[in-house]
Write a protein that holds these residues in place. Structure first.
Motif, PDB file in Angstrom:
ATOM      1  N   THR A 133       0.850  -1.187   0.000  1.00  0.00           N
ATOM      2  CA  THR A 133       0.000   0.000   0.000  1.00  0.00           C
ATOM      3  C   THR A 133       0.885   1.236   0.000  1.00  0.00           C
ATOM      4  O   THR A 133       1.841   1.309   0.773  1.00  0.00           O
ATOM      5  N   TYR A 134       0.585   2.204  -0.852  1.00  0.00           N
ATOM      6  CA  TYR A 134       1.485   3.349  -1.018  1.00  0.00           C
ATOM      7  C   TYR A 134       1.615   4.182   0.256  1.00  0.00           C
ATOM      8  O   TYR A 134       2.711   4.555   0.666  1.00  0.00           O
ATOM      9  N   THR A 135       0.497   4.473   0.913  1.00  0.00           N
ATOM     10  CA  THR A 135       0.513   5.334   2.100  1.00  0.00           C
ATOM     11  C   THR A 135       0.763   4.494   3.351  1.00  0.00           C
ATOM     12  O   THR A 135       0.044   3.526   3.606  1.00  0.00           O
ATOM     13  N   PRO A 136       1.774   4.826   4.136  1.00  0.00           N
ATOM     14  CA  PRO A 136       2.044   4.044   5.357  1.00  0.00           C
ATOM     15  C   PRO A 136       0.933   4.232   6.384  1.00  0.00           C
ATOM     16  O   PRO A 136       0.292   5.290   6.460  1.00  0.00           O
ATOM     17  N   GLY A 137       0.720   3.198   7.190  1.00  0.00           N
ATOM     18  CA  GLY A 137      -0.263   3.282   8.258  1.00  0.00           C
ATOM     19  C   GLY A 137       0.192   4.227   9.364  1.00  0.00           C
ATOM     20  O   GLY A 137       1.347   4.667   9.403  1.00  0.00           O
ATOM     21  N   THR A 138      -0.726   4.519  10.270  1.00  0.00           N
ATOM     22  CA  THR A 138      -0.445   5.473  11.333  1.00  0.00           C
ATOM     23  C   THR A 138       0.724   5.036  12.211  1.00  0.00           C
ATOM     24  O   THR A 138       1.608   5.832  12.536  1.00  0.00           O
ATOM     25  N   ALA A 139       0.752   3.766  12.594  1.00  0.00           N
ATOM     26  CA  ALA A 139       1.825   3.285  13.472  1.00  0.00           C
ATOM     27  C   ALA A 139       3.179   3.388  12.784  1.00  0.00           C
ATOM     28  O   ALA A 139       4.162   3.826  13.390  1.00  0.00           O
ATOM     29  N   LEU A 140       3.246   3.001  11.525  1.00  0.00           N
ATOM     30  CA  LEU A 140       4.513   3.063  10.793  1.00  0.00           C
ATOM     31  C   LEU A 140       4.950   4.507  10.591  1.00  0.00           C
ATOM     32  O   LEU A 140       6.135   4.839  10.766  1.00  0.00           O
ATOM     33  N   ALA A 141       4.023   5.382  10.259  1.00  0.00           N
ATOM     34  CA  ALA A 141       4.359   6.790  10.070  1.00  0.00           C
ATOM     35  C   ALA A 141       4.881   7.414  11.368  1.00  0.00           C
ATOM     36  O   ALA A 141       5.859   8.181  11.363  1.00  0.00           O
ATOM     37  N   THR A 142       4.247   7.075  12.475  1.00  0.00           N
ATOM     38  CA  THR A 142       4.693   7.596  13.770  1.00  0.00           C
ATOM     39  C   THR A 142       6.095   7.103  14.090  1.00  0.00           C
ATOM     40  O   THR A 142       6.938   7.864  14.591  1.00  0.00           O
ATOM     41  N   TYR A 143       6.358   5.848  13.801  1.00  0.00           N
ATOM     42  CA  TYR A 143       7.685   5.285  14.069  1.00  0.00           C
ATOM     43  C   TYR A 143       8.763   5.991  13.229  1.00  0.00           C
ATOM     44  O   TYR A 143       9.823   6.349  13.748  1.00  0.00           O
ATOM     45  N   ILE A 144       8.507   6.197  11.943  1.00  0.00           N
ATOM     46  CA  ILE A 144       9.502   6.822  11.071  1.00  0.00           C
ATOM     47  C   ILE A 144       9.799   8.242  11.537  1.00  0.00           C
ATOM     48  O   ILE A 144      10.971   8.670  11.609  1.00  0.00           O
ATOM     49  N   ARG A 145       8.784   8.995  11.888  1.00  0.00           N
ATOM     50  CA  ARG A 145       9.008  10.380  12.322  1.00  0.00           C
ATOM     51  C   ARG A 145       9.711  10.435  13.681  1.00  0.00           C
ATOM     52  O   ARG A 145      10.461  11.380  13.959  1.00  0.00           O
ATOM     53  N   ALA A 146       9.464   9.447  14.513  1.00  0.00           N
ATOM     54  CA  ALA A 146      10.179   9.401  15.792  1.00  0.00           C
ATOM     55  C   ALA A 146      11.637   8.996  15.587  1.00  0.00           C
ATOM     56  O   ALA A 146      12.527   9.459  16.314  1.00  0.00           O
ATOM     57  N   GLN A 147      11.891   8.164  14.597  1.00  0.00           N
ATOM     58  CA  GLN A 147      13.243   7.704  14.315  1.00  0.00           C
ATOM     59  C   GLN A 147      14.100   8.806  13.705  1.00  0.00           C
ATOM     60  O   GLN A 147      15.290   8.913  13.990  1.00  0.00           O
ATOM     61  N   TYR A 148      13.490   9.634  12.864  1.00  0.00           N
ATOM     62  CA  TYR A 148      14.229  10.693  12.161  1.00  0.00           C
ATOM     63  C   TYR A 148      13.566  12.039  12.460  1.00  0.00           C
ATOM     64  O   TYR A 148      12.479  12.320  11.952  1.00  0.00           O
ATOM     65  N   PRO A 149      14.181  12.888  13.250  1.00  0.00           N
ATOM     66  CA  PRO A 149      13.539  14.139  13.659  1.00  0.00           C
ATOM     67  C   PRO A 149      13.453  15.190  12.561  1.00  0.00           C
ATOM     68  O   PRO A 149      12.641  16.107  12.651  1.00  0.00           O
ATOM     69  N   THR A 150      14.275  15.074  11.505  1.00  0.00           N
ATOM     70  CA  THR A 150      14.273  16.085  10.441  1.00  0.00           C
ATOM     71  C   THR A 150      14.302  15.400   9.073  1.00  0.00           C
ATOM     72  O   THR A 150      14.498  14.187   8.968  1.00  0.00           O
ATOM     73  N   CYS A 151      14.114  16.206   8.040  1.00  0.00           N
ATOM     74  CA  CYS A 151      14.255  15.750   6.653  1.00  0.00           C
ATOM     75  C   CYS A 151      15.636  15.117   6.470  1.00  0.00           C
ATOM     76  O   CYS A 151      16.631  15.618   6.995  1.00  0.00           O
ATOM     77  N   ARG A 152      15.705  14.030   5.701  1.00  0.00           N
ATOM     78  CA  ARG A 152      16.962  13.309   5.555  1.00  0.00           C
ATOM     79  C   ARG A 152      17.774  13.768   4.343  1.00  0.00           C
ATOM     80  O   ARG A 152      18.809  13.171   4.043  1.00  0.00           O
ATOM     81  N   HIS A 153      17.336  14.834   3.688  1.00  0.00           N
ATOM     82  CA  HIS A 153      18.185  15.401   2.642  1.00  0.00           C
ATOM     83  C   HIS A 153      19.376  16.097   3.304  1.00  0.00           C
ATOM     84  O   HIS A 153      19.228  16.717   4.364  1.00  0.00           O
ATOM     85  N   PRO A 154      20.559  16.003   2.714  1.00  0.00           N
ATOM     86  CA  PRO A 154      21.756  16.592   3.343  1.00  0.00           C
ATOM     87  C   PRO A 154      21.573  18.068   3.691  1.00  0.00           C
ATOM     88  O   PRO A 154      21.205  18.888   2.843  1.00  0.00           O
TER      89      PRO A 154
END
Length: 229
Positions: A133-154
């Motif tokens: 599914t293209y759009t991540p679920g709520t739990a996965l989205a929350t985990y990714i944003r908690a793992q990375y506090p900012t945009c991952r572009h250099p």
């Protein structure tokens, strides 16, 4: 004292074998009944019944219940190891050390992919729930944003809660099974500007081992964004 019959239950028979000598109805409390033995504790023991109770119980015809097994295992057998062996220790213990390590790796072989999972499947043999599914679920989205506090572009410092969750290996809308999957190993926050740069292929991105993002700009410059260790 009456002798219990053979049809009595085990519990009743045990109780019947122990009779105190303090029975007020016994006219001769100090005499022993035939077939009994008196111990030092003042109880009368029916020796025939005790011998009968000591006989071994018949073997159970009920099969043993084995828990936690789906197939029999021979003695000493260990389950087969997972398809992917455990990852070796990180080549560096700091974020700067990881960046320097992979900078040297890419410089030594600049024309090949160095992604840990080039297919975007994260090492999974089959897609986990929600991966297609293209759009991540709520739990996965929350985990990714908690793992990375900012945009991952250099160099970008836009907070991840204001970013899109982008697929490192592009999601294939026509054949989701073939493209990059919607899983933690293939997602990262990118602000809208850098998301569009990546989608337009002006900048290329790959995810190296130990969560290091390798980005290449249109001029061939390489950037390495390690995780916060």
């Amino acid at each position: 004292m009456s002798t219990p019959t053979r049809t009595q239950t085990t519990d009743d028979r045990r109780r019947a074998t122990l009779t105190t000598t303090d029975n007020k109805d016994d006219p001769n409390p100090d005499t022993e009944t035939e077939g009994t033995d008196t111990g030092n504790n003042g109880f009368l023991y029916d020796t025939d019944l005790l011998a009968d109770l000591a006989e071994p119980e018949p073997a159970s015809t009920t099969p043993d219940l084995i828990l936690g097994r789906t197939r029999p295992l021979s003695a000493g057998h260990l389950p087969d190891p997972p398809p992917n062996p455990p990852r070796a220790p990180a080549p560096a213990t700091t974020a700067a050390g990881l960046a320097d390590y992979y900078r040297a790796v890419v410089a030594g072989d600049p024309h090949h992919d160095h992604a840990e999972h080039p297919d975007g499947h994260g090492g999974h043999p089959t897609p986990p729930p929600g991966a297609l599914t293209y759009t991540p679920g709520t739990a996965l989205a929350t985990y990714i944003r908690a793992q990375y506090p900012t945009c991952r572009h250099p160099g970008c410092t836009i907070a991840s809660n204001r970013c899109d969750l982008d697929h490192i290996v592009e999601f294939d809308h026509h054949n989701p099974h073939r493209g990059g999957w919607t899983i933690a190993a293939n997602l990262a926050p990118y602000c809208r500007t850098h998301h569009n740069l990546k989608t337009s292929k002006l900048w290329t991105t790959e995810k190296l081992p130990y969560d290091v993002i390798h980005t290449t700009d249109p001029h061939g410059n390489h950037y390495f964004d390690p995780p916060e260790l």
